[in-house]
Scaffold this motif. Structure first.
Motif, mmCIF file in Angstrom:
data_model
loop_
_atom_site.group_PDB
_atom_site.id
_atom_site.type_symbol
_atom_site.label_atom_id
_atom_site.label_comp_id
_atom_site.label_asym_id
_atom_site.label_seq_id
_atom_site.Cartn_x
_atom_site.Cartn_y
_atom_site.Cartn_z
ATOM 1 N N ARG A 27 53.641 31.464 41.149
ATOM 2 C CA ARG A 27 54.851 32.298 41.248
ATOM 3 C C ARG A 27 54.872 33.404 40.199
ATOM 4 O O ARG A 27 55.448 34.463 40.422
ATOM 5 N N HIS A 28 54.218 33.151 39.082
ATOM 6 C CA HIS A 28 54.195 34.129 37.991
ATOM 7 C C HIS A 28 52.897 34.940 37.965
ATOM 8 O O HIS A 28 52.622 35.626 36.978
ATOM 9 N N GLY A 29 52.130 34.829 39.033
ATOM 10 C CA GLY A 29 50.893 35.601 39.126
ATOM 11 C C GLY A 29 49.824 35.178 38.131
ATOM 12 O O GLY A 29 48.971 35.974 37.760
ATOM 13 N N ARG A 30 49.834 33.928 37.710
ATOM 14 C CA ARG A 30 48.913 33.443 36.693
ATOM 15 C C ARG A 30 47.920 32.408 37.210
ATOM 16 O O ARG A 30 47.218 31.779 36.424
ATOM 17 N N LEU A 31 47.845 32.233 38.515
ATOM 18 C CA LEU A 31 46.939 31.227 39.086
ATOM 19 C C LEU A 31 45.595 31.878 39.401
ATOM 20 O O LEU A 31 45.501 32.733 40.271
ATOM 21 N N ASP A 32 44.568 31.478 38.674
ATOM 22 C CA ASP A 32 43.235 32.032 38.903
ATOM 23 C C ASP A 32 42.474 31.186 39.925
ATOM 24 O O ASP A 32 43.009 30.231 40.480
ATOM 25 N N THR A 33 41.233 31.527 40.170
ATOM 26 C CA THR A 33 40.451 30.808 41.190
ATOM 27 C C THR A 33 40.238 29.340 40.814
ATOM 28 O O THR A 33 40.200 28.480 41.683
ATOM 29 N N ASP A 34 40.108 29.053 39.524
ATOM 30 C CA ASP A 34 39.985 27.652 39.105
ATOM 31 C C ASP A 34 41.271 26.896 39.400
ATOM 32 O O ASP A 34 41.238 25.727 39.809
ATOM 33 N N GLY A 35 42.415 27.537 39.203
ATOM 34 C CA GLY A 35 43.700 26.914 39.510
ATOM 35 C C GLY A 35 43.867 26.656 40.991
ATOM 36 O O GLY A 35 44.386 25.612 41.397
ATOM 37 N N VAL A 36 43.423 27.603 41.801
ATOM 38 C CA VAL A 36 43.480 27.421 43.257
ATOM 39 C C VAL A 36 42.612 26.241 43.670
ATOM 40 O O VAL A 36 43.022 25.397 44.469
ATOM 41 N N GLN A 37 41.429 26.148 43.094
ATOM 42 C CA GLN A 37 40.539 25.020 43.401
ATOM 43 C C GLN A 37 41.169 23.701 42.954
ATOM 44 O O GLN A 37 41.110 22.705 43.672
ATOM 45 N N ALA A 38 41.788 23.686 41.783
ATOM 46 C CA ALA A 38 42.451 22.475 41.295
ATOM 47 C C ALA A 38 43.574 22.058 42.245
ATOM 48 O O ALA A 38 43.745 20.871 42.532
ATOM 49 N N ALA A 39 44.344 23.025 42.739
ATOM 50 C CA ALA A 39 45.431 22.725 43.676
ATOM 51 C C ALA A 39 44.881 22.128 44.968
ATOM 52 O O ALA A 39 45.437 21.160 45.499
ATOM 53 N N ARG A 40 43.793 22.677 45.461
ATOM 54 C CA ARG A 40 43.183 22.147 46.688
ATOM 55 C C ARG A 40 42.686 20.717 46.485
ATOM 56 O O ARG A 40 42.872 19.853 47.352
ATOM 57 N N ILE A 41 42.051 20.469 45.362
ATOM 58 C CA ILE A 41 41.535 19.130 45.081
ATOM 59 C C ILE A 41 42.686 18.131 44.983
ATOM 60 O O ILE A 41 42.625 17.032 45.552
ATOM 61 N N ALA A 42 43.752 18.500 44.266
ATOM 62 C CA ALA A 42 44.905 17.607 44.125
ATOM 63 C C ALA A 42 45.560 17.355 45.484
ATOM 64 O O ALA A 42 45.884 16.213 45.819
ATOM 65 N N ALA A 43 45.749 18.412 46.272
ATOM 66 C CA ALA A 43 46.372 18.256 47.591
ATOM 67 C C ALA A 43 45.517 17.387 48.507
ATOM 68 O O ALA A 43 46.042 16.541 49.238
ATOM 69 N N ASP A 44 44.205 17.565 48.448
ATOM 70 C CA ASP A 44 43.309 16.736 49.265
ATOM 71 C C ASP A 44 43.384 15.269 48.851
ATOM 72 O O ASP A 44 43.393 14.374 49.697
ATOM 73 N N ALA A 45 43.433 15.013 47.549
ATOM 74 C CA ALA A 45 43.528 13.629 47.066
ATOM 75 C C ALA A 45 44.834 12.988 47.525
ATOM 76 O O ALA A 45 44.852 11.831 47.954
#
Length: 63
Positions: A27-45
């Protein structure tokens, strides 16, 4: 056996907290590609394990 079975279960609450943090970063424009990958991994788990039995720390004894 006293207590619940939380020590034998995978707890998803920490992943949910991580997703909230990553969403705030986005929301604050601070999510980088590593953060996006972390979100995907957490959501998949979460998606993979959300149907497993739950006995959170505040839950009563389970069988």
């Amino acid at each position: 056996m006293a207590g619940n079975h939380v020590n034998r279960q995978f707890q998803l609450d920490a992943l949910g907290e991580c997703l909230l943090l990553l969403a705030a970063a986005a929301r604050h424009g601070r999510l980088d590609t590593d953060g996006v990958q972390a979100a995907r991994i957490a959501a998949d788990a979460i998606a993979h394990r959300h149907t497993e039995p739950d006995a959170g720390i505040w839950a009563g004894p389970t069988r």
